[in-house]
Motif scaffolding. Structure first.
Motif, PDB file in Angstrom:
ATOM      1  N   LEU A 149       0.798  -1.229   0.000  1.00 23.93           N
ATOM      2  CA  LEU A 149       0.000   0.000   0.000  1.00 23.93           C
ATOM      3  C   LEU A 149       0.829   1.276   0.000  1.00 23.93           C
ATOM      4  CD1 LEU A 149      -2.961  -0.891   2.389  1.00 23.93           C
ATOM      5  CD2 LEU A 149      -3.019  -0.621  -0.085  1.00 23.93           C
ATOM      6  N   GLY A 150       2.147   1.171   0.013  1.00 22.89           N
ATOM      7  CA  GLY A 150       2.897   2.419  -0.001  1.00 22.89           C
ATOM      8  C   GLY A 150       4.388   2.191   0.040  1.00 22.89           C
ATOM      9  N   PHE A 249       3.770  12.392  -5.712  1.00 19.99           N
ATOM     10  CA  PHE A 249       3.247  11.933  -7.003  1.00 19.99           C
ATOM     11  C   PHE A 249       4.036  10.692  -7.459  1.00 19.99           C
ATOM     12  CE2 PHE A 249       2.599  16.595  -7.005  1.00 19.99           C
ATOM     13  CZ  PHE A 249       1.248  16.693  -7.296  1.00 19.99           C
ATOM     14  N   GLY A 250       5.345  10.752  -7.312  1.00 21.04           N
ATOM     15  CA  GLY A 250       6.217   9.679  -7.798  1.00 21.04           C
ATOM     16  C   GLY A 250       5.955   8.349  -7.107  1.00 21.04           C
ATOM     17  N   HIS A 251       5.809   8.393  -5.774  1.00 24.21           N
ATOM     18  CA  HIS A 251       5.532   7.145  -5.047  1.00 24.21           C
ATOM     19  C   HIS A 251       4.200   6.539  -5.495  1.00 24.21           C
ATOM     20  CE1 HIS A 251       8.286   8.299  -1.388  1.00 24.21           C
ATOM     21  NE2 HIS A 251       8.973   7.943  -2.463  1.00 24.21           N
ATOM     22  N   ALA A 252       3.212   7.409  -5.790  1.00 27.72           N
ATOM     23  CA  ALA A 252       1.912   6.910  -6.268  1.00 27.72           C
ATOM     24  C   ALA A 252       2.100   6.189  -7.599  1.00 27.72           C
ATOM     25  CB  ALA A 252       0.933   8.071  -6.414  1.00 27.72           C
ATOM     26  N   ILE A 253       2.928   6.745  -8.462  1.00 25.95           N
ATOM     27  CA  ILE A 253       3.187   6.111  -9.755  1.00 25.95           C
ATOM     28  C   ILE A 253       3.875   4.763  -9.559  1.00 25.95           C
ATOM     29  CG2 ILE A 253       4.547   6.296 -11.892  1.00 25.95           C
ATOM     30  CD1 ILE A 253       4.069   9.382 -11.680  1.00 25.95           C
ATOM     31  N   GLU A 254       4.891   4.736  -8.682  1.00 22.78           N
ATOM     32  CA  GLU A 254       5.607   3.477  -8.445  1.00 22.78           C
ATOM     33  C   GLU A 254       4.684   2.396  -7.879  1.00 22.78           C
ATOM     34  OE1 GLU A 254       9.893   3.700  -6.986  1.00 22.78           O
ATOM     35  OE2 GLU A 254       9.156   5.683  -6.464  1.00 22.78           O
ATOM     36  N   LYS A 308      -1.497   6.677 -17.279  1.00 21.66           N
ATOM     37  CA  LYS A 308      -2.914   7.059 -17.134  1.00 21.66           C
ATOM     38  C   LYS A 308      -3.578   6.174 -16.093  1.00 21.66           C
ATOM     39  CE  LYS A 308      -4.302   8.926 -21.681  1.00 21.66           C
ATOM     40  NZ  LYS A 308      -4.489  10.284 -21.149  1.00 21.66           N
ATOM     41  N   LEU A 309      -3.294   6.423 -14.823  1.00 16.18           N
ATOM     42  CA  LEU A 309      -3.931   5.632 -13.766  1.00 16.18           C
ATOM     43  C   LEU A 309      -5.320   6.186 -13.447  1.00 16.18           C
ATOM     44  CD1 LEU A 309      -0.917   5.442 -11.259  1.00 16.18           C
ATOM     45  CD2 LEU A 309      -1.582   3.685 -12.908  1.00 16.18           C
ATOM     46  N   GLY A 310      -5.592   7.399 -13.908  1.00 13.85           N
ATOM     47  CA  GLY A 310      -6.832   8.081 -13.520  1.00 13.85           C
ATOM     48  C   GLY A 310      -6.575   8.944 -12.295  1.00 13.85           C
ATOM     49  N   VAL A 311      -7.164  10.129 -12.284  1.00 14.60           N
ATOM     50  CA  VAL A 311      -6.909  11.071 -11.194  1.00 14.60           C
ATOM     51  C   VAL A 311      -7.309  10.484  -9.836  1.00 14.60           C
ATOM     52  CG1 VAL A 311      -7.598  13.290 -10.191  1.00 14.60           C
ATOM     53  CG2 VAL A 311      -7.041  13.136 -12.623  1.00 14.60           C
ATOM     54  N   GLU A 312      -8.456   9.793  -9.797  1.00 19.46           N
ATOM     55  CA  GLU A 312      -8.923   9.214  -8.529  1.00 19.46           C
ATOM     56  C   GLU A 312      -7.889   8.258  -7.931  1.00 19.46           C
ATOM     57  OE1 GLU A 312     -11.505  10.038  -6.623  1.00 19.46           O
ATOM     58  OE2 GLU A 312     -11.640  11.611  -8.142  1.00 19.46           O
ATOM     59  N   ARG A 313      -7.321   7.428  -8.815  1.00 16.07           N
ATOM     60  CA  ARG A 313      -6.333   6.442  -8.346  1.00 16.07           C
ATOM     61  C   ARG A 313      -5.077   7.149  -7.847  1.00 16.07           C
ATOM     62  NH1 ARG A 313      -4.763   2.037  -6.064  1.00 16.07           N
ATOM     63  NH2 ARG A 313      -3.280   0.703  -7.118  1.00 16.07           N
ATOM     64  N   TYR A 314      -4.647   8.179  -8.569  1.00 18.25           N
ATOM     65  CA  TYR A 314      -3.503   8.971  -8.098  1.00 18.25           C
ATOM     66  C   TYR A 314      -3.781   9.498  -6.688  1.00 18.25           C
ATOM     67  CZ  TYR A 314      -0.466   9.371 -12.241  1.00 18.25           C
ATOM     68  OH  TYR A 314       0.414   9.116 -13.255  1.00 18.25           O
ATOM     69  N   LEU A 315      -4.935  10.120  -6.511  1.00 19.44           N
ATOM     70  CA  LEU A 315      -5.247  10.752  -5.222  1.00 19.44           C
ATOM     71  C   LEU A 315      -5.346   9.712  -4.108  1.00 19.44           C
ATOM     72  CD1 LEU A 315      -7.835  13.432  -6.393  1.00 19.44           C
ATOM     73  CD2 LEU A 315      -5.424  13.775  -5.791  1.00 19.44           C
ATOM     74  N   ASP A 316      -5.911   8.549  -4.442  1.00 17.10           N
ATOM     75  CA  ASP A 316      -6.021   7.490  -3.455  1.00 17.10           C
ATOM     76  C   ASP A 316      -4.631   7.028  -3.010  1.00 17.10           C
ATOM     77  OD1 ASP A 316      -7.490   5.522  -1.922  1.00 17.10           O
ATOM     78  OD2 ASP A 316      -6.694   4.053  -3.340  1.00 17.10           O
ATOM     79  N   LEU A 317      -3.769   6.768  -3.989  1.00 20.59           N
ATOM     80  CA  LEU A 317      -2.414   6.309  -3.648  1.00 20.59           C
ATOM     81  C   LEU A 317      -1.648   7.398  -2.898  1.00 20.59           C
ATOM     82  CD1 LEU A 317      -1.660   4.493  -7.010  1.00 20.59           C
ATOM     83  CD2 LEU A 317      -1.602   3.403  -4.764  1.00 20.59           C
ATOM     84  N   MET A 318      -1.856   8.648  -3.280  1.00 24.37           N
ATOM     85  CA  MET A 318      -1.150   9.754  -2.612  1.00 24.37           C
ATOM     86  C   MET A 318      -1.628   9.960  -1.174  1.00 24.37           C
ATOM     87  SD  MET A 318      -1.082  12.359  -5.862  1.00 24.37           S
ATOM     88  CE  MET A 318      -0.447  13.816  -5.021  1.00 24.37           C
ATOM     89  N   SER A 319      -2.832   9.499  -0.878  1.00 21.75           N
ATOM     90  CA  SER A 319      -3.358   9.704   0.478  1.00 21.75           C
ATOM     91  C   SER A 319      -2.624   8.866   1.515  1.00 21.75           C
ATOM     92  CB  SER A 319      -4.850   9.392   0.523  1.00 21.75           C
ATOM     93  OG  SER A 319      -5.045   7.991   0.400  1.00 21.75           O
TER      94      SER A 319
END
Lengths: 360, 360
Positions: A149-150, A249-254, A308-319
């Motif tokens: 998860l992170g 942002f980068g960790h969310a992408i990884e 292109k993970l989708g903005v929602e997925r980015y925000l979820d992972l960034m949380s």
């Protein structure tokens, strides 16, 4: 050889930077507690450099054990960490034995975390073999493994007793790994060293051609920036968070792509572009300045748009980010080139637009 | 309520000792960083006390998450530790969230180690519910999990922000667990507090009858001894090792039998008898003094002889001890009652004879 000092009182340590330092085990000797070490490396770096380091130490009458891990960010997990503990206990390593991490960021992070935990802490030395590890991950004592998860969610602040950065080993570094390291080098210019940023714009080609003088200068300047920040804020209560430009942002992408698909430095470059896009929308960065950053990353061979993970997925992972406080996302943004700030209240629409703008 | 202070400078913290402290969540509040906690407990202690602690904190507007682990030393491993990390990440706990360990030594050691590692360190509070945890493991910041090759081999020094020892909960403690805690209480008398040892010889029956006054005194005196030693030597460079009287033998027994067969305190009692036997053979302890120790353990309901693992197996397991230095076993021995010393060069024959003498 150049030497920098990380000023951390009782935990202060030197960073030696120079060519062929792997052949100078006498630089390591004064930092050992006893004449016994275990070298942790991986199956890519090991075949290239393990024998040299090992035989040099043995010639100085140091007992040397070795642990060779599978290569790659996807192995930065519990299972692989346990391989180190199994080896240390199997060899009856004592808490005075020194663990030497020989490799890139993954080996350094895992070796450091293993050293922090083995018998509640054994001495630890970093011998970074990638540009990224030499300019960033080997300095400052952040160690960790990933959780599904992170990224870097399980770890410790644990300082090495010495960082030995042999610039000659960068000759065998694949071009993609060199570029990934440059992302962190450029980061120092962006967050706090505008003069260095200009130097990079002028001298980037020399770095890409691996000109020793240029590499040594860039590594020293990067380490010097990092050492200053770490000395002021070892456990990231404040200023140290600025070193994380592009990292949320980068960790969310990884994590979103699965660890290892995108190199950490590549994800940081994309993340930095997203942070720059958001800074632009907040009126803190001009379009020209954003273009200068993009141009530098492109010249270095780094990606400037994310999956292109989708903005929602980015925000979820960034949380899941470690900088989240009272449920609020805290991002490192740019107030001009060479000046980073922590910002907690970016309008959601601007944040979403910044991510969208950088999804290929 | 009595309050002791563990004097560790920036990491100093109070130990509150008294009846019904579980009903006083206002004692916890000033030590939280934000109004959010996660309580880690187990499936034996949880049903008894979790609801009380949880509802008290909720009434003070604190957000409370919970993690219930399987009970027992055999679960003090990676797999169970990961249950805590999964829960913390699943609940999006931040690095400012406080982890509260509610339980005995295993819960405290695992909760503390999880807190030390989660996002490289989150605030941590100990609410010990066994005598052993109240007098020993909850104080001093030693956290760890076991490895098949050795007890407490993977861990960290990580201090809590508060220890809340509610003596009322000892009323539900099984007699065997009470006895195990008394082993560590008696230890303080043996290593550095001869006056306390005499008090114990006179008042042991009051403790076994769980007389509140007597328990409170014994817990405070034990914690006070421990706090002094820890303040002088937080990371066990010297004096702190004396707290490990009986533990090198004891850890070998626990690992040799498989974790959980023998309670930690029981293993420490047997190990202390082995250390006393060796001290006798070195001429440091009289037969009368050894008999006094044995009598006290017996009265407490503790075993005084160990399993027949064979001397070779004992020595092999003991060779993994964290106090081994340059291949030499360092043992805590007694130079009389109330005075422990670290000794590195016990003759092999005496050591073997001491073990033999205490194998049933």
């Amino acid at each position: 050889m150049r030497t920098l000092n990380v000023a951390l009182g009782a935990r202060a340590y030197p960073i030696h930077i120079g060519g062929s330092l792997l052949d100078r085990p006498e630089l390591i000797l004064p930092h050992l507690k006893t004449r016994r070490v275990v070298i942790v490396t991986n199956d890519v770096v090991g075949p290239l450099y393990l024998e040299r380091l090992q035989s040099g130490l043995k010639a100085l009458d140091v007992g040397v054990g070795t642990v060779v891990l599978p290569d790659g960010e996807c192995h930065k997990d519990w299972q692989t960490l346990n391989l180190i503990f199994d080896a240390l206990l199997g060899d009856r390593c004592e808490r005075s034995t020194t663990l030497i991490a020989l490799g890139g960021g993954v080996v350094g992070d895992m070796g450091g975390f293993a050293a922090a935990c083995y018998q509640r802490g054994m001495p630890f030395i970093q011998v970074p073999t990638t540009l990224l590890a030499q300019v960033d991950s080997s300095v400052g004592g952040k160690t960790a493994i990933n959780h599904p998860l992170g990224k870097n969610m399980i770890g410790a602040f644990y300082q090495p007793r010495l960082v030995l950065a042999d610039t000659s080993v960068l000759n065998t570094l694949p071009p993609r790994e060199l570029a990934a390291g440059l992302a962190e080098v450029i980061k120092y210019g962006l967050i706090r060293d505008p003069e260095f940023l200009e130097w990079l714009e002028i001298n980037l080609d020399r770095l890409l051609e691996r000109e020793p003088e240029a590499l040594a200068f860039a590594i020293e300047r990067s380490c010097s920036n990092k050492a200053e920040v770490v000395a002021a804020d070892e456990t990231e209560q404040g200023e140290r968070a600025l070193l994380n430009l592009g990292h949320t942002f980068g960790h969310a992408i990884e994590a979103g792509l699965g660890y290892g698909v995108c190199l950490h430095g590549e994800a940081v470059a994309i993340g930095t572009m997203m942070a720059a896009e958001l800074s632009l929308r907040l009126g803190w960065l001009s379009a020209t300045e954003l273009a200068r950053i993009e141009s530098l990353f492109r010249r270095a061979g780094l990606p400037v748009t994310g999956p292109k993970l989708g903005v929602e997925r980015y925000l979820d992972l960034m949380s899941h980010d470690k900088k989240v406080e009272a449920g609020r996302l805290r991002l490192v943004l740019l107030r001009g080139l060479g000046k980073a700030v922590i910002h907690a209240d970016s309008p959601a629409a601007d944040l979403a637009a910044a991510i969208e703008a950088r999804c290929a």
